[in-house]
Design a protein around this motif. Sequence first.
Motif, mmCIF file in Angstrom:
data_model
loop_
_atom_site.group_PDB
_atom_site.id
_atom_site.type_symbol
_atom_site.label_atom_id
_atom_site.label_comp_id
_atom_site.label_asym_id
_atom_site.label_seq_id
_atom_site.Cartn_x
_atom_site.Cartn_y
_atom_site.Cartn_z
ATOM 1 N N ASP A 67 0.824 -1.166 -0.071
ATOM 2 C CA ASP A 67 0.149 -0.254 0.110
ATOM 3 C C ASP A 67 0.902 1.449 -0.068
ATOM 4 O OD1 ASP A 67 1.132 -0.197 2.463
ATOM 5 O OD2 ASP A 67 -0.855 0.117 3.649
ATOM 6 N N HIS A 69 2.342 4.518 -1.156
ATOM 7 C CA HIS A 69 1.989 5.609 -2.288
ATOM 8 C C HIS A 69 2.460 6.876 -1.723
ATOM 9 C CE1 HIS A 69 -1.416 2.769 -2.905
ATOM 10 N NE2 HIS A 69 -1.671 3.457 -4.033
ATOM 11 N N ASP A 72 -1.153 9.930 -5.111
ATOM 12 C CA ASP A 72 -1.848 9.101 -5.757
ATOM 13 C C ASP A 72 -1.079 7.905 -6.554
ATOM 14 O OD1 ASP A 72 -4.285 10.394 -5.243
ATOM 15 O OD2 ASP A 72 -4.287 11.463 -6.829
ATOM 16 N N GLN A 73 -0.121 7.978 -6.439
ATOM 17 C CA GLN A 73 1.003 7.133 -7.152
ATOM 18 C C GLN A 73 1.444 5.885 -6.455
ATOM 19 O OE1 GLN A 73 1.869 6.969 -10.784
ATOM 20 N NE2 GLN A 73 2.377 4.980 -9.808
ATOM 21 N N ALA A 74 1.039 4.833 -6.813
ATOM 22 C CA ALA A 74 1.624 3.611 -6.118
ATOM 23 C C ALA A 74 3.056 3.381 -6.374
ATOM 24 C CB ALA A 74 0.622 2.394 -6.322
ATOM 25 N N LYS A 100 7.780 3.098 -10.041
ATOM 26 C CA LYS A 100 6.321 3.183 -9.754
ATOM 27 C C LYS A 100 5.707 1.601 -9.958
ATOM 28 C CE LYS A 100 5.934 7.925 -11.400
ATOM 29 N NZ LYS A 100 5.456 8.634 -12.687
#
Length: 158
Positions: A67, A69, A72-74, A100
């Motif tokens: 999880d 991040h 909004d970017q994992a 990413k």
Amino acid sequence: MKRVLPLLLLFTLLAAPATGRPQEEHTGEHRFVLIGVGRFAVLADMVSLERDRDGVRLRAFQVTEADFHVGDQAYWGGWSWWRFDCAAHTADRLDFAAVKAGGAEGPATPDTAPAYEAVEGGDAAELLAAACDPASVGPYGVSTLEDAVTVGREALAS
């Protein structure tokens, strides 16, 4: 003069000898070995291992929890080139490039801190052991970045 200094710095970095700079991204097959688990899971890519005149270089992949991040970017984690002096037992992390989710690698950010003693129990010492004595790491685990993320996240969860 203020405009010339950034150009001189850029030229100096681009003209630096290859042994002092991190290498470009490896694009072939990987041979990952899980090295350690702490806040992150660290895997050494043994195919990147290269000896130089006084030591050895190795690329390591640091895996984050599922999880992780930023906004909004994992992210899966990040790559770092390391250089080790096996005789002096020192480690030098050369850079870091975030990865990413999906595998896109960000630009590498140089790590300008000097080499330091690889203290037992830390990631640097575990990577140094693998780099200086590759036979000690056992069998290779996985050969793709995606599988390395899976292995790393399973290790983090256990």
